[in-house]
Design an enzyme around this catalytic site. Structure first.
Site: not given
Ligand code: GCU
Length: 845
Positions: A311, A390, A418
């Site tokens: 990400e 996720d 979440e």
């Molecule tokens: C999810 C979450 C993110 C987080 C990511 C992770 O996608 O929305 O906010 O950073 O998980 O676990 O790294």
């Protein structure tokens, strides 16, 4: 009436307070399951022969916590204050000490030989003809855990005579992660601001950190990483390390060790190097020195958590190095100090081409890490999310659990809700976690069943470490997670990390009794609600393995079916006019199923054998495909959404039956939350059913989807100042449209005439509560004000959509044919007093 002096008022309220049964006094929730509320007299009788003295054999800070906790708990529950003393073989006593201390006392007792680190033994025994209770362990942390276990028994009304309870933790790693940012916000946190950080520094007052550590210790959790995995490199600066040492100190006397999440590019971003290449000796030297600096300040530092190449986070791919190169390099810096490096398995490409039907994000963890099995150092732990995507409302177990034999693993579970309602919706996650933990990955043909829990604990392949990590994200609100009932998830995570063989029923029963007392109607009601809540949430969001169907590129909260599609994030469900589901088969799909061991792959590869609950995660089928239940897919989508919304309504009724049986504060807070949830469940129901109805073109055989008895759309009302706007996504509003008040208007209004028969009715006003203002609403019936309310909730959106859509119910209004019903909305700031419809039903009470 003459006004009363303030002092007299104080006395009266104090008397009222003392007269109220302790269990009914206001409770903020801050003590969570460690309330130690007084037991009733009959339960107290069970403990009338308990020792009145306490003898700690050691004097460490941890031992003092154990001693004080025992005194606090017994005083709270039994009204007896234990006297502290030193050991003399005279009189009854609670004796607390490590095995070494007991041997040195000396006490002539046969001591358990099979205790691991953090394990404990609680024995009732007779010493010099005096009844005693001995709590002993290999380390003082174990003694503290033993004290909490003993107090739990008392809170649950379990007898202590003939006690011989010996427990070892199931796995060495029982950690929580917090995703706190240094500015005091929390990523995916729903319980307020950070208890650790504020404005770029560690908070000066760490009282809540100590309180949190106490809660964690009561569950046997032994470490906590306190900052966001999307880590700010400043956490490792020389200015920050002394601040971290203060947090470590607040944790230490509860036996919780501090860890932090780190940024892989730190050697460059804060270290002054021109590289962060893991194979560059200057980089490894930087990590070595940094680690030494940390251990000099925090000798019991637990380790690092690392999110790399995920990400947008920088990672070893920047230098064409592997995840093993990256993690081993940092792990070697930690190794001499006994620290662990948790490398997150959550690595995937978020720029996938959705047009390619062979692409699949679910494959990513396995594809990245399975080839590296055997290359990780012994203090590296691969931290793997429970499912391959996720934290969706339902996913299969990640195939990576069954695919590594030489790598330490930890399962990452998400306590913070979440994708499961953000603490606005009741969703008890233990049953979900149990399914994954008990899932047989068929990882070894030699070892018999290989449930995920045993794999991650290192039991199957005899690995040095491993276990359980929960993403907790508590905040500074009094109730920690944003909702009193959500605390069952934190409790449940900790209990499972200690002993994953406990059942969801056992766990929720413990939690409920400790949190709300032992009244049978209270416990049965709350436990039934908790245990059904995951299924309920799944039913009104994304059933059949569709995933949560929320706004996945935005706030992850309200309904938004197409948000998953046509983007690179890969949470696709591929619903179109003909069918729905991801084909992940080896035969015709992405091949993801082939990542499971053959016995599992065989099950999921077969359309006929795949369980209904995961069908659309693995297969693409027409809407008319018939499930094992005998229903078609489309009918199941309609039915489950109606069932889910109905169950959420039922929670309100169930909760109301507890009025007067629990304290008013928690009763009312939870009632408000459940009423909100019931409305939001209806929003979800309508959004998802309308979407699938339009896209599939197949009617609900029960005639519900698309038909809303008693509903008058804003579009059908006579409007003054309001105008009709399209809502995005369209399914987030009834008929896709809302009435929105002009920004500059003081008040807008909309009216219509009731055309039903005379009677008593409930009126539901569906309005949009955006978080950028607090619009005011008034509802008039026949010209008389029936209700007024503020749209001042803090939902996670500034938009008029499914996240802000909120139901306001006005009870028991007499209506006659022709009555004029008028709603007035006054905008405030960005909140434009928007509303969707008014629905009128015969009064429910
Ligand atoms: C999810 C979450 C993110 C987080 C990511 C992770 O996608 O929305 O906010 O950073 O998980 O676990 O790294």
């Amino acid at each position: 009436m003459r006004s009363m002096a303030p002092g007299a008022l104080l006395v009266i309220s104090l008397l009222a307070f003392l007269a109220a049964p302790a269990s009914l006094r206001a409770q903020s929730g801050i003590d969570a399951w460690l309330r130690y509320a007084p037991l009733d007299d009959s339960a107290k009788l069970l403990y009338k022969n308990l020792p009145r003295r306490i003898i700690p054999l050691g004097s460490t800070a941890l031992m003092r916590s154990a001693q004080q906790e025992l005194i606090r708990g017994i005083r709270g529950m039994l009204g007896v204050t234990l006297q502290s003393g030193s050991y003399v073989p005279r009189g009854d006593a609670f004796i607390l000490g490590t095995l070494a201390e007991v041997r040195a006392a000396p006490l002539a007792i046969a001591l358990p030989a099979d205790l691991d680190d953090d394990g404990y033994s609680i024995q009732s025994l007779t010493l010099a003809s005096h009844p005693c209770i001995l709590i002993t362990a290999r380390n003082d942390r174990g003694v503290l855990f033993g004290v909490f276990a003993l107090l739990r028994r008392i809170a649950l009304g379990q007898p202590l005579a003939e006690l011989n309870d010996r427990q070892n933790p199931y796995a060495p790693v029982r950690w929580v992660n917090q995703w706190d940012n240094l500015d005091g916000s929390i990523e995916r946190g729903y319980g307020g601001r950070s208890i650790f950080f504020d404005s770029g520094s560690v908070r000066s007052d760490l009282t809540r950190v100590g309180d949190y550590a106490r809660l964690l210790a009561s569950l046997g959790i032994n470490a906590c990483a306190i900052n966001n995995v999307n880590a700010d490199p400043r956490i490792l600066t020389p200015e920050f390390i002394p601040q971290l040492a203060r947090v470590a100190a607040a944790f230490r006397h509860w036996g919780v060790r501090l860890a932090v999440a780190v940024d892989f590019s730190s050697p460059k971003s804060i270290g002054g190097l021109d590289t962060f290449d893991p194979l560059d000796p200057r980089v490894s030297a930087w990590w070595r020195n940094k680690t030494q600096e940390i251990y000099a300040a925090i000798p019991d530092f637990a380790g690092f958590v690392l999110k790399a190449d995920s990400e947008g986070r920088l990672g070893p791919s920047a230098y064409a190095r592997t995840h093993a190169d990256a993690s081993n390099m940092i792990a070697r810096a930690l190794k001499p100090h006994g620290g662990l490096l948790f490398y997150r398995g959550f690595v995937y490409d978020h720029h996938l081409d959705w047009r390619n039907l062979k692409n699949d994000r679910a494959r990513a963890a396995y594809d990245n890490f399975q080839p590296l099995d055997g290359q990780f150092d012994s203090n590296v732990i691969l931290q793997i999310k429970n499912g391959p995507i996720d934290f969706q409302v339902r996913e299969p177990a990640s195939p990576l659990f069954g695919a590594l034999q030489k790598t330490n693993e930890a399962i990452e579970l998400q306590i913070t809700q979440e994708y499961t309602g953000q603490a606005r919706h009741l969703c008890f996650l233990v049953p979900m976690w149990k399914e994954v933990l008990d899932f047989d990955a068929h990882a070894s043909s030699a070892a018999g069943p290989t449930p995920v829990k045993a794999i991650v604990a290192g039991k199957i392949f005899h690995l040095p470490s491993g276990g359980f990590v929960g993403v907790s994200n508590v905040g500074a609100d009094a109730n920690w997670l944003g909702n009193q009932l959500s605390m069952a998830n934190l409790y449940g995570f900790g209990r499972l990390a200690w002993n994953p063989d406990l059942s969801a029923n056992e766990i929720v029963d413990e939690w409920t009794r400790m949190t709300f007392g032992n009244n049978p109607h209270v416990t049965t009601t709350i436990e039934a609600m908790q245990l059904s809540s995951w299924r309920t949430y799944e039913n009104y969001t994304g059933p059949l393995g569709l995933q949560t169907l929320t706004d996945i590129t935005g706030n992850h909260y309200g309904p938004s079916v197409e948000a998953s599609e046509q983007n690179g994030w890969g949470q696709w469900h591929r619903a179109d006019a003909d069918g729905v589901g991801m084909d992940r088969t080896v035969a015709t799909g992405t091949g993801y199923i082939g990542q499971y061991q053959p016995a599992v792959a065989k099950l999921y590869e077969s359309l006929a054998d795949t369980p209904d609950d995961l069908l659309l995660f693995f297969h693409h089928v027409p809407y008319t495909y018939v499930l094992h239940s005998g229903k078609t897919v489309i009918q199941q989508i309609y039915d489950s959404h109606y069932q889910g919304a109905e169950a959420a309504d039922e929670y309100v009724r169930q909760w109301k039956s507890l009025e007067g049986l629990i304290d008013d504060q928690r009763y009312s807070e939870i009632l408000m939350q459940l009423e909100y949830q019931a409305g939001a469940a209806q929003v979800w129901r309508d959004a998802i059913c309308n979407w699938f109805l339009r896209v599939s073109g197949i009617a609900d055989e029960k005639g519900r989807a698309g038909h809303f008895p008693g509903r008058t759309e804003a579009e059908a009302m006579a409007l003054d100042g309001y105008s009709i706007e399209d809502v995005t996504p369209w399914e987030a509003a009834s008929a896709g449209k809302a009435a929105v008040c002009a920004r500059q208007a003081v008040t807008c209004s909309a009216e219509f005439r009731f055309n039903g028969s005379a009677g008593s009715y409930d009126l539901d006003v569906e309005y949009f509560d955006t978080n950028n203002g607090a619009a005011k609403f008034k509802l008039f019936v026949g010209g008389r004000l029936a209700d007024t309310w503020l749209a001042d909730d803090h939902l996670p959106t500034t938009k008029i959509d499914g996240s802000s859509s909120t139901r306001h119910r006005i009870h028991t209004i007499p209506l006659s044919p022709g009555d004029e019903i008028r709603i007035e909305g006054s905008p405030d700031g960005g909140d434009r007093a928007a509303f969707d419809y008014i629905e009128i039903h015969p009064a429910s009470n």
